[in-house]
Design a protein around this motif. Structure first.
Motif, PDB file in Angstrom:
ATOM      1  N   LYS A 139       0.811  -1.216   0.000  1.00  0.00           N
ATOM      2  CA  LYS A 139       0.000   0.000   0.000  1.00  0.00           C
ATOM      3  C   LYS A 139       0.844   1.266   0.000  1.00  0.00           C
ATOM      4  O   LYS A 139       0.357   2.339  -0.382  1.00  0.00           O
ATOM      5  CB  LYS A 139      -0.948   0.004   1.199  1.00  0.00           C
ATOM      6  N   ASN A 140       2.102   1.178   0.417  1.00  0.00           N
ATOM      7  CA  ASN A 140       2.984   2.343   0.414  1.00  0.00           C
ATOM      8  C   ASN A 140       3.548   2.646  -0.971  1.00  0.00           C
ATOM      9  O   ASN A 140       4.262   3.640  -1.144  1.00  0.00           O
ATOM     10  CB  ASN A 140       4.139   2.131   1.392  1.00  0.00           C
ATOM     11  N   ARG A 141       3.209   1.791  -1.931  1.00  0.00           N
ATOM     12  CA  ARG A 141       3.679   2.004  -3.308  1.00  0.00           C
ATOM     13  C   ARG A 141       2.536   2.261  -4.282  1.00  0.00           C
ATOM     14  O   ARG A 141       2.778   2.625  -5.432  1.00  0.00           O
ATOM     15  CB  ARG A 141       4.444   0.763  -3.793  1.00  0.00           C
ATOM     16  N   LEU A 142       1.290   2.089  -3.839  1.00  0.00           N
ATOM     17  CA  LEU A 142       0.145   2.083  -4.750  1.00  0.00           C
ATOM     18  C   LEU A 142      -0.788   3.268  -4.526  1.00  0.00           C
ATOM     19  O   LEU A 142      -1.268   3.497  -3.418  1.00  0.00           O
ATOM     20  CB  LEU A 142      -0.638   0.786  -4.580  1.00  0.00           C
ATOM     21  N   SER A 143      -1.046   4.009  -5.600  1.00  0.00           N
ATOM     22  CA  SER A 143      -2.079   5.048  -5.599  1.00  0.00           C
ATOM     23  C   SER A 143      -3.089   4.722  -6.694  1.00  0.00           C
ATOM     24  O   SER A 143      -2.704   4.461  -7.840  1.00  0.00           O
ATOM     25  CB  SER A 143      -1.481   6.431  -5.857  1.00  0.00           C
ATOM     26  N   ILE A 144      -4.359   4.702  -6.328  1.00  0.00           N
ATOM     27  CA  ILE A 144      -5.433   4.465  -7.288  1.00  0.00           C
ATOM     28  C   ILE A 144      -6.172   5.782  -7.504  1.00  0.00           C
ATOM     29  O   ILE A 144      -6.656   6.391  -6.547  1.00  0.00           O
ATOM     30  CB  ILE A 144      -6.395   3.384  -6.782  1.00  0.00           C
ATOM     31  N   LEU A 145      -6.228   6.216  -8.754  1.00  0.00           N
ATOM     32  CA  LEU A 145      -6.865   7.493  -9.088  1.00  0.00           C
ATOM     33  C   LEU A 145      -8.149   7.210  -9.848  1.00  0.00           C
ATOM     34  O   LEU A 145      -8.127   6.757 -10.989  1.00  0.00           O
ATOM     35  CB  LEU A 145      -5.921   8.349  -9.935  1.00  0.00           C
ATOM     36  N   ARG A 146      -9.272   7.462  -9.179  1.00  0.00           N
ATOM     37  CA  ARG A 146     -10.578   7.223  -9.789  1.00  0.00           C
ATOM     38  C   ARG A 146     -11.067   8.511 -10.439  1.00  0.00           C
ATOM     39  O   ARG A 146     -11.352   9.502  -9.765  1.00  0.00           O
ATOM     40  CB  ARG A 146     -11.573   6.745  -8.726  1.00  0.00           C
ATOM     41  N   LEU A 147     -11.177   8.497 -11.763  1.00  0.00           N
ATOM     42  CA  LEU A 147     -11.501   9.689 -12.529  1.00  0.00           C
ATOM     43  C   LEU A 147     -12.980   9.738 -12.888  1.00  0.00           C
ATOM     44  O   LEU A 147     -13.607   8.711 -13.124  1.00  0.00           O
ATOM     45  CB  LEU A 147     -10.684   9.726 -13.827  1.00  0.00           C
ATOM     46  N   SER A 148     -13.509  10.959 -12.943  1.00  0.00           N
ATOM     47  CA  SER A 148     -14.834  11.130 -13.523  1.00  0.00           C
ATOM     48  C   SER A 148     -14.688  11.185 -15.043  1.00  0.00           C
ATOM     49  O   SER A 148     -13.609  10.963 -15.584  1.00  0.00           O
ATOM     50  CB  SER A 148     -15.496  12.406 -12.975  1.00  0.00           C
ATOM     51  N   ILE A 203       2.537  12.709  -3.222  1.00  0.00           N
ATOM     52  CA  ILE A 203       1.389  12.537  -2.333  1.00  0.00           C
ATOM     53  C   ILE A 203       1.447  11.173  -1.660  1.00  0.00           C
ATOM     54  O   ILE A 203       2.051  10.231  -2.161  1.00  0.00           O
ATOM     55  CB  ILE A 203       0.064  12.671  -3.103  1.00  0.00           C
ATOM     56  N   GLU A 204       0.809  11.085  -0.529  1.00  0.00           N
ATOM     57  CA  GLU A 204       0.765   9.816   0.196  1.00  0.00           C
ATOM     58  C   GLU A 204       0.013   8.786  -0.635  1.00  0.00           C
ATOM     59  O   GLU A 204      -1.104   9.033  -1.103  1.00  0.00           O
ATOM     60  CB  GLU A 204       0.058  10.013   1.534  1.00  0.00           C
ATOM     61  N   PRO A 205       0.610   7.614  -0.859  1.00  0.00           N
ATOM     62  CA  PRO A 205      -0.082   6.580  -1.638  1.00  0.00           C
ATOM     63  C   PRO A 205      -1.427   6.226  -1.017  1.00  0.00           C
ATOM     64  O   PRO A 205      -1.521   5.933   0.170  1.00  0.00           O
ATOM     65  CB  PRO A 205       0.894   5.394  -1.580  1.00  0.00           C
ATOM     66  N   ASN A 206      -2.464   6.264  -1.823  1.00  0.00           N
ATOM     67  CA  ASN A 206      -3.810   6.010  -1.325  1.00  0.00           C
ATOM     68  C   ASN A 206      -4.757   5.942  -2.522  1.00  0.00           C
ATOM     69  O   ASN A 206      -4.326   5.940  -3.663  1.00  0.00           O
ATOM     70  CB  ASN A 206      -4.233   7.120  -0.348  1.00  0.00           C
ATOM     71  N   THR A 207      -6.050   5.916  -2.251  1.00  0.00           N
ATOM     72  CA  THR A 207      -7.062   5.976  -3.298  1.00  0.00           C
ATOM     73  C   THR A 207      -7.659   7.373  -3.317  1.00  0.00           C
ATOM     74  O   THR A 207      -8.041   7.911  -2.267  1.00  0.00           O
ATOM     75  CB  THR A 207      -8.167   4.938  -3.051  1.00  0.00           C
ATOM     76  N   TYR A 208      -7.736   7.980  -4.509  1.00  0.00           N
ATOM     77  CA  TYR A 208      -8.222   9.350  -4.630  1.00  0.00           C
ATOM     78  C   TYR A 208      -9.266   9.451  -5.739  1.00  0.00           C
ATOM     79  O   TYR A 208      -9.079   8.908  -6.832  1.00  0.00           O
ATOM     80  CB  TYR A 208      -7.072  10.300  -4.956  1.00  0.00           C
TER      81      TYR A 208
END
Length: 229
Positions: A139-148, A203-208
């Protein structure tokens, strides 16, 4: 940049190439002749072509968008994502995975903590891809970007492109709702700028969720096109 020759990917590559402190390469099956960045042949359905991923500190995955026939989209979000995981599992590079807000389904309000409720084949495939990644990538390496919904010049897919193609070919429009469905729209250039800022500021890896400020019902969007054209 995986899928760097596509709609979002090419916009990201173009903007990243202008930055002095970043070395950018894009990987896909076909070279985009309009991009001046370094091109690498990468087919995410072919694990043997993906060894080069470990040469990079940051990977942006723009693959897995909807396709016709849909089976390719399904493969990209399952087999393809599994191959990405296998290729970078032992490395320390960061992964930014492009997803969609449609994984939430229909709701009056959603944020990043909301449960997923995909209602279409496409959103279900993207939800599966997210599941694979969260289960197998630190999780410290993964960012998920949910786009409209994205829109912009030279767009080939999505509702805006669909309405335009229907208009210029005089085809009838078909939707799976009564026109009251609300969608949020984000300009492709603005989206690319946001993603680049998120990467450059570490940015902190997370889901955005990345939501555009332009909001229309399907019916009002069609009416807007009728007025403009």
């Amino acid at each position: 940049m995986l899928g760097g020759g596509g709609f979002l990917g090419s916009n990201l590559v173009h903007k990243l190439s202008k930055l002095d402190n970043i070395k950018v390469s894009y990987g896909c099956i076909n070279k985009n002749s309009f991009l001046e960045a370094n091109y690498q042949y990468i087919d995410i359905l072919d694990l043997s072509s993906m060894k080069i991923l470990n040469d990079y500190d940051c990977i942006i995955n723009c693959t897995g968008q909807t396709t016709y026939p849909f089976n390719l989209c399904y493969k990209l979000n399952t087999i393809g994502v599994s191959n990405i995981i296998s290729s970078i599992r032992e490395s320390q590079n960061k992964l930014f995975h492009i997803s969609t807000v449609s994984v939430y389904g229909s709701a009056n309000f959603c944020d990043e903590s909301s449960a997923l409720n995909p209602e279409t084949n496409y959103s279900t495939s993207k939800a599966i891809a997210e599941f694979y990644l969260k289960k197998n990538i630190d999780k410290n390496r993964l960012s998920i970007l949910r786009l409209s919904n994205l829109y912009g010049q030279n767009q080939q897919k999505g509702i805006v492109a669909y309405i335009l193609k229907s208009y210029f070919s005089d085809r009838k429009l078909h939707f799976n709702n009564d026109g009251s469905l609300v969608r949020h729209f984000l300009n492709i250039s603005d989206c690319a700028e946001i993603i680049i800022k998120m990467i450059s500021k570490s940015i902190e890896p997370n889901t955005y969720n990345i939501k555009g400020n332009e909001t229309f019902t399907i019916k009002s969007l069609v009416e807007l096109f009728e007025q403009k054209f």
